[in-house]
Design a protein around this motif. Structure first.
Motif, PDB file in Angstrom:
ATOM      1  N   CYS A  91       0.875  -1.191  -0.032  1.00 40.68           N
ATOM      2  CA  CYS A  91       0.090   0.067   0.040  1.00 40.68           C
ATOM      3  C   CYS A  91       1.071   1.342   0.102  1.00 40.68           C
ATOM      4  O   CYS A  91       1.920   1.144   0.530  1.00 40.68           O
ATOM      5  CB  CYS A  91      -1.091   0.031   1.212  1.00 40.68           C
ATOM      6  SG  CYS A  91      -0.296   0.620   2.580  1.00 40.68           S
ATOM      7  N   PRO A  92       0.181   2.455  -0.495  1.00 42.50           N
ATOM      8  CA  PRO A  92       0.959   3.524  -0.505  1.00 42.50           C
ATOM      9  C   PRO A  92       1.745   4.153   0.820  1.00 42.50           C
ATOM     10  O   PRO A  92       2.939   4.710   0.831  1.00 42.50           O
ATOM     11  CB  PRO A  92       0.103   4.780  -1.073  1.00 42.50           C
ATOM     12  CG  PRO A  92      -0.863   3.986  -1.914  1.00 42.50           C
ATOM     13  CD  PRO A  92      -0.970   2.631  -1.058  1.00 42.50           C
ATOM     14  N   SER A  93       1.128   3.867   1.845  1.00 42.11           N
ATOM     15  CA  SER A  93       1.508   4.410   3.251  1.00 42.11           C
ATOM     16  C   SER A  93       2.915   3.540   3.530  1.00 42.11           C
ATOM     17  O   SER A  93       3.778   3.939   4.047  1.00 42.11           O
ATOM     18  CB  SER A  93       0.675   3.994   4.408  1.00 42.11           C
ATOM     19  OG  SER A  93      -0.679   4.862   3.935  1.00 42.11           O
ATOM     20  N   ALA A  94       2.893   2.178   3.264  1.00 39.17           N
ATOM     21  CA  ALA A  94       3.936   1.023   3.437  1.00 39.17           C
ATOM     22  C   ALA A  94       5.309   1.860   2.622  1.00 39.17           C
ATOM     23  O   ALA A  94       6.400   1.743   3.084  1.00 39.17           O
ATOM     24  CB  ALA A  94       3.533  -0.187   3.351  1.00 39.17           C
ATOM     25  N   VAL A  95       4.903   2.117   1.359  1.00 39.42           N
ATOM     26  CA  VAL A  95       5.858   2.705   0.636  1.00 39.42           C
ATOM     27  C   VAL A  95       6.352   3.911   1.049  1.00 39.42           C
ATOM     28  O   VAL A  95       7.801   4.108   1.193  1.00 39.42           O
ATOM     29  CB  VAL A  95       5.463   2.803  -0.856  1.00 39.42           C
ATOM     30  CG1 VAL A  95       6.556   3.256  -1.776  1.00 39.42           C
ATOM     31  CG2 VAL A  95       5.048   1.619  -1.399  1.00 39.42           C
ATOM     32  N   PHE A  96       5.623   4.837   1.693  1.00 46.24           N
ATOM     33  CA  PHE A  96       6.110   5.993   1.900  1.00 46.24           C
ATOM     34  C   PHE A  96       6.990   5.681   3.456  1.00 46.24           C
ATOM     35  O   PHE A  96       8.061   6.405   3.658  1.00 46.24           O
ATOM     36  CB  PHE A  96       4.945   6.593   2.420  1.00 46.24           C
ATOM     37  CG  PHE A  96       5.228   8.014   3.314  1.00 46.24           C
ATOM     38  CD1 PHE A  96       6.051   9.190   2.945  1.00 46.24           C
ATOM     39  CD2 PHE A  96       5.070   8.081   4.663  1.00 46.24           C
ATOM     40  CE1 PHE A  96       6.302  10.261   3.654  1.00 46.24           C
ATOM     41  CE2 PHE A  96       5.280   9.232   5.338  1.00 46.24           C
ATOM     42  CZ  PHE A  96       6.055  10.249   4.853  1.00 46.24           C
ATOM     43  N   TRP A  97       6.429   4.759   4.326  1.00 48.73           N
ATOM     44  CA  TRP A  97       7.364   4.521   5.507  1.00 48.73           C
ATOM     45  C   TRP A  97       8.649   4.092   5.123  1.00 48.73           C
ATOM     46  O   TRP A  97       9.622   4.283   5.806  1.00 48.73           O
ATOM     47  CB  TRP A  97       6.661   3.772   6.443  1.00 48.73           C
ATOM     48  CG  TRP A  97       5.325   4.186   7.085  1.00 48.73           C
ATOM     49  CD1 TRP A  97       5.214   5.200   7.498  1.00 48.73           C
ATOM     50  CD2 TRP A  97       4.012   3.454   7.289  1.00 48.73           C
ATOM     51  NE1 TRP A  97       4.052   5.520   8.118  1.00 48.73           N
ATOM     52  CE2 TRP A  97       3.232   4.511   8.075  1.00 48.73           C
ATOM     53  CE3 TRP A  97       3.618   2.291   7.132  1.00 48.73           C
ATOM     54  CZ2 TRP A  97       1.996   4.192   8.279  1.00 48.73           C
ATOM     55  CZ3 TRP A  97       2.174   1.928   7.589  1.00 48.73           C
ATOM     56  CH2 TRP A  97       1.366   2.864   8.110  1.00 48.73           C
ATOM     57  N   ARG A  98       8.748   3.134   4.281  1.00 51.34           N
ATOM     58  CA  ARG A  98       9.905   2.780   4.075  1.00 51.34           C
ATOM     59  C   ARG A  98      11.023   3.662   3.618  1.00 51.34           C
ATOM     60  O   ARG A  98      12.209   3.996   3.956  1.00 51.34           O
ATOM     61  CB  ARG A  98       9.974   1.641   2.823  1.00 51.34           C
ATOM     62  CG  ARG A  98       9.321   0.337   3.144  1.00 51.34           C
ATOM     63  CD  ARG A  98       9.601  -0.767   2.067  1.00 51.34           C
ATOM     64  NE  ARG A  98       8.853  -0.708   0.736  1.00 51.34           N
ATOM     65  CZ  ARG A  98       7.714  -1.031   0.530  1.00 51.34           C
ATOM     66  NH1 ARG A  98       7.062  -1.885   1.649  1.00 51.34           N
ATOM     67  NH2 ARG A  98       7.300  -0.743  -0.372  1.00 51.34           N
TER      68      ARG A  98
END
Length: 357
Positions: A91-98
């Motif tokens: 999901c986009p949030s996980a990509v952002f967190w990475r």
């Protein structure tokens, strides 16, 4: 032409990063993280740049955190679909967190003076881009917090690493209650290094450009006023030493002061699961920031597909009814197995990878 969300410039050997979304109190998004990371990677090996200064545009603060609305969109979709770790990691949030956690790590390792002007509101992701700096400046306007438990989340961006190092259980108190502190508190607790009045910040940066970071600090740093939170160490140390959230609430209630009663009431209103997971993380600190970020990523993925994060953001940010329906609703209903699940290893291809120096 629309201005970029991070203004990147160089002047007199000083790299400037200005978070530039003032209407959103400079809340971080993917583009901002990418722009900051690219500039820092360029400057770390550029001999013409001797220092970096981070600040926020506008009068309200350095950075209020991340894009909560987009996180809610992901969380709601993941909960409704019954998604697992693989779907959450995509999901986009996980990509952002990475990308964000990688930036947090690089800031902590930056080899030149990285001066973070922690003026005004500094929360969540704003703490991540400032409190890992080697030169942290707070002001008379600073309001700093890791507010994640207020939305069914757990402190991230290295927040568990920072909070676990604060003595006398004050880090546990701040992590669980999501309480905010001022500049004087931040210096007293070791989250910041220098106190400079907000009115002097422009002159301070000009002095860095004209002389050096050390000389500018020597000229503008002032002794902060007494820390009100530091004066409460005694009851916080005792009350927040309990092994469980329920035990902490009972101890706060037993103290009987207005501040302790407020802390107990605050904890009773928050997600029981979030509190239990946060307490586990803070009671079991890891050796390095990178270790903490690695673990926080696991927890973040489990949070974004959990009922309580979707519900917490809905209640606080979307509908603003301030009446979340937590599941489970009672602290005693959260089991050790429930908490364990947030920390369980991910499949190898889903784990956070921190790129080396």
């Amino acid at each position: 032409m629309t201005e970029l969300p991070v203004l990147v410039s160089e002047s007199s050997g000083v790299g400037r990063l200005v978070l530039n979304r003032p209407k959103a109190i400079n809340a971080l998004n993917d583009e901002m993280v990418d722009l900051m990371a690219a500039a820092l990677r360029r400057w770390r090996d550029d001999d013409s740049v001797r220092a970096v200064v981070l600040s926020g545009a506008g009068e309200r603060g350095l950075c209020a955190g991340g894009d909560i609305v987009s996180i809610h969109r992901d969380a709601k979709a993941l909960v409704e679909s019954g998604a697992g770790d693989e779907e959450a990691a995509a999901c986009p949030s996980a990509v952002f967190w990475r990308e964000e956690y990688q930036l947090n790590s690089e800031i902590a390792k930056f080899p030149k003076p990285y001066v973070a002007l922690m003026d005004g509101i500094v929360m969540g992701g704003g703490v991540g881009v400032s409190a890992h700096a080697n030169t942290r400046v707070v002001t008379d306007r600073t309001r700093l917090a890791m507010p994640e438990t207020g939305i069914g989340f757990v402190p991230d961006v290295g927040g568990t690493h920072l909070l676990s190092q604060i003595t006398d259980n004050i880090g546990v108190y701040l992590g669980l209650t999501a309480g905010s502190i001022n500049g004087a508190d931040a210096v007293a607790l070791g989250i910041a290094d220098h106190y400079i009045p907000a009115a002097d910040l422009d002159a301070f940066v000009t002095a860095i450009e004209a002389t050096s970071v050390d000389e500018a600090l020597a000229r503008f740093t002032q002794t902060p006023p007494p820390s009100e939170l530091d004066a409460q160490r005694g009851w916080i140390r005792e009350a927040f030493a309990a092994d469980t959230v329920a035990g902490i609430i009972d101890r706060c209630a037993a103290v009987g002061t207005e501040a302790a009663d407020k802390a107990a009431a605050t904890l009773r209103a928050k997600s029981p699961t979030t509190l239990a997971v946060t307490l586990r993380a803070l009671r079991n600190p890891l050796p390095t920031l990178d270790d903490s970020l690695h673990r926080e990523y696991r927890v973040s993925l489990r949070c974004v597909r959990s009922h309580d994060m979707a519900e917490g953001i809905r209640a606080q940010v979307i509908d603003k009814d301030r009446n979340p329906g937590w599941d489970p609703a009672e602290i005693d209903a959260v089991t050790a197995a429930d908490v364990d699940a947030f920390f369980a290893p991910l499949p190898d291809d889903l784990e956070l990878t921190i790129v080396g120096d």
